[in-house]
Design a protein around this motif. Structure first.
Motif, PDB file in Angstrom:
ATOM      1  N   THR A  85       0.840  -1.197   0.000  1.00  0.00           N
ATOM      2  CA  THR A  85       0.000   0.000   0.000  1.00  0.00           C
ATOM      3  C   THR A  85       0.875   1.246   0.000  1.00  0.00           C
ATOM      4  OG1 THR A  85      -1.680  -1.188   1.279  1.00  0.00           O
ATOM      5  CG2 THR A  85      -1.831   1.208   1.253  1.00  0.00           C
ATOM      6  N   ALA A  86       0.542   2.204  -0.848  1.00  0.00           N
ATOM      7  CA  ALA A  86       1.272   3.469  -0.896  1.00  0.00           C
ATOM      8  C   ALA A  86       0.880   4.345   0.301  1.00  0.00           C
ATOM      9  CB  ALA A  86       0.967   4.199  -2.193  1.00  0.00           C
ATOM     10  N   LEU A  87       1.759   5.287   0.656  1.00  0.00           N
ATOM     11  CA  LEU A  87       1.485   6.196   1.769  1.00  0.00           C
ATOM     12  C   LEU A  87       2.166   7.530   1.524  1.00  0.00           C
ATOM     13  CD1 LEU A  87       0.427   6.660   4.737  1.00  0.00           C
ATOM     14  CD2 LEU A  87       2.694   5.906   5.481  1.00  0.00           C
ATOM     15  N   VAL A  88       1.415   8.608   1.740  1.00  0.00           N
ATOM     16  CA  VAL A  88       1.985   9.951   1.808  1.00  0.00           C
ATOM     17  C   VAL A  88       1.569  10.502   3.162  1.00  0.00           C
ATOM     18  CG1 VAL A  88       1.986  12.283   0.848  1.00  0.00           C
ATOM     19  CG2 VAL A  88       1.866  10.319  -0.687  1.00  0.00           C
ATOM     20  N   GLU A  89       2.550  10.962   3.942  1.00  0.00           N
ATOM     21  CA  GLU A  89       2.267  11.431   5.300  1.00  0.00           C
ATOM     22  C   GLU A  89       3.219  12.553   5.652  1.00  0.00           C
ATOM     23  OE1 GLU A  89       1.752   9.624   9.813  1.00  0.00           O
ATOM     24  OE2 GLU A  89       2.774   8.429   8.303  1.00  0.00           O
ATOM     25  N   LYS A  90       2.764  13.469   6.516  1.00  0.00           N
ATOM     26  CA  LYS A  90       3.626  14.558   6.976  1.00  0.00           C
ATOM     27  C   LYS A  90       3.826  14.486   8.485  1.00  0.00           C
ATOM     28  CE  LYS A  90       0.395  18.073   8.235  1.00  0.00           C
ATOM     29  NZ  LYS A  90      -0.050  19.376   8.331  1.00  0.00           N
ATOM     30  N   LEU A  91       4.977  14.976   8.896  1.00  0.00           N
ATOM     31  CA  LEU A  91       5.293  15.178  10.307  1.00  0.00           C
ATOM     32  C   LEU A  91       5.786  16.610  10.453  1.00  0.00           C
ATOM     33  CD1 LEU A  91       7.579  12.119  11.241  1.00  0.00           C
ATOM     34  CD2 LEU A  91       5.226  12.481  11.958  1.00  0.00           C
ATOM     35  N   VAL A  92       5.491  17.234  11.565  1.00  0.00           N
ATOM     36  CA  VAL A  92       6.039  18.553  11.859  1.00  0.00           C
ATOM     37  C   VAL A  92       7.033  18.380  12.993  1.00  0.00           C
ATOM     38  CG1 VAL A  92       5.530  20.906  12.582  1.00  0.00           C
ATOM     39  CG2 VAL A  92       3.929  19.692  11.092  1.00  0.00           C
ATOM     40  N   VAL A  93       8.269  18.817  12.751  1.00  0.00           N
ATOM     41  CA  VAL A  93       9.355  18.664  13.711  1.00  0.00           C
ATOM     42  C   VAL A  93       9.840  20.053  14.114  1.00  0.00           C
ATOM     43  CG1 VAL A  93      11.710  17.799  14.017  1.00  0.00           C
ATOM     44  CG2 VAL A  93      10.046  16.462  12.711  1.00  0.00           C
ATOM     45  N   ASP A  94      10.008  20.287  15.398  1.00  0.00           N
ATOM     46  CA  ASP A  94      10.534  21.559  15.899  1.00  0.00           C
ATOM     47  C   ASP A  94      12.059  21.498  15.856  1.00  0.00           C
ATOM     48  OD1 ASP A  94      11.245  23.881  17.191  1.00  0.00           O
ATOM     49  OD2 ASP A  94      10.042  23.497  18.980  1.00  0.00           O
ATOM     50  N   ILE A  95      12.655  22.223  14.930  1.00  0.00           N
ATOM     51  CA  ILE A  95      14.112  22.220  14.760  1.00  0.00           C
ATOM     52  C   ILE A  95      14.813  22.669  16.034  1.00  0.00           C
ATOM     53  CG2 ILE A  95      16.025  23.349  13.538  1.00  0.00           C
ATOM     54  CD1 ILE A  95      14.244  23.321  11.031  1.00  0.00           C
ATOM     55  N   ASP A  96      14.196  23.589  16.755  1.00  0.00           N
ATOM     56  CA  ASP A  96      14.819  24.108  17.978  1.00  0.00           C
ATOM     57  C   ASP A  96      14.953  23.032  19.058  1.00  0.00           C
ATOM     58  OD1 ASP A  96      14.931  26.614  16.703  1.00  0.00           O
ATOM     59  OD2 ASP A  96      12.917  27.114  17.396  1.00  0.00           O
ATOM     60  N   ASN A  97      14.236  21.918  18.918  1.00  0.00           N
ATOM     61  CA  ASN A  97      14.344  20.803  19.863  1.00  0.00           C
ATOM     62  C   ASN A  97      15.149  19.640  19.298  1.00  0.00           C
ATOM     63  OD1 ASN A  97      12.857  22.068  21.892  1.00  0.00           O
ATOM     64  ND2 ASN A  97      10.932  21.390  20.998  1.00  0.00           N
ATOM     65  N   CYS A  98      15.781  19.841  18.136  1.00  0.00           N
ATOM     66  CA  CYS A  98      16.612  18.814  17.511  1.00  0.00           C
ATOM     67  C   CYS A  98      18.081  19.110  17.772  1.00  0.00           C
ATOM     68  CB  CYS A  98      16.430  18.817  15.987  1.00  0.00           C
ATOM     69  SG  CYS A  98      14.827  18.319  15.399  1.00  0.00           S
ATOM     70  N   LYS A  99      18.865  18.064  17.646  1.00  0.00           N
ATOM     71  CA  LYS A  99      20.309  18.247  17.623  1.00  0.00           C
ATOM     72  C   LYS A  99      20.680  18.799  16.251  1.00  0.00           C
ATOM     73  CE  LYS A  99      20.937  14.665  21.046  1.00  0.00           C
ATOM     74  NZ  LYS A  99      21.433  13.327  21.337  1.00  0.00           N
ATOM     75  N   ARG A 100      21.952  19.052  16.010  1.00  0.00           N
ATOM     76  CA  ARG A 100      22.383  19.747  14.789  1.00  0.00           C
ATOM     77  C   ARG A 100      22.077  18.983  13.496  1.00  0.00           C
ATOM     78  NH1 ARG A 100      28.257  22.483  13.432  1.00  0.00           N
ATOM     79  NH2 ARG A 100      27.762  22.916  11.255  1.00  0.00           N
TER      80      ARG A 100
END
Length: 125
Positions: free
Chosen positions: A82-97
């Protein structure tokens, strides 16, 4: 600031280039040092064949060497064939480099194209 000028600032980051995937793949890290705020990540996975599923997640790192799973940054595992298109929103300020995509392939036989793109906003200044 108008919405068109905000959208015009966005840059596309290639977290997993469009490729036919037959086995688990760990992609190259992308440097987020020049970006801030929310990053919109989009998984585009075609149907992989009989029994094939894809589990795609993001990992982050301080040094582009040692990576760990990024909390809340796993896409829904695809259903077999099955195909899938999905989005996630990630807060860059809470990520490592650095951030990278990891694609785990499981199930039967077959292959399918998978990509992960992100829209990120450069820092002002």
């Amino acid at each position: 600031m108008s919405s068109s000028s905000v959208a015009g600032r966005a840059e596309v980051l290639d977290l997993a280039p469009n490729d036919v995937v037959a086995s688990t793949a760990t992609e190259t890290g992308v440097d987020l040092l020049s970006y801030e705020g929310s990053m919109i990540c989009v998984l585009d996975a075609e149907a992989g064949g009989s029994g094939i599923t894809y589990a795609v997640k993001l990992q982050d790192s301080d040094d582009d060497s040692t990576y760990g799973d990024l909390s809340g940054a796993a896409f829904t595992t695809t259903t077999a064939n099955t195909a899938l298109v999905e989005k996630l929103v990630v807060d860059i300020d809470n990520c490592k480099r650095y951030v990278r995509a990891v694609i785990t392939v499981a199930g039967g036989s077959g292959t399918g194209a998978v990509s992960v793109k992100a829209l990120a906003f450069p820092k002002y200044g």
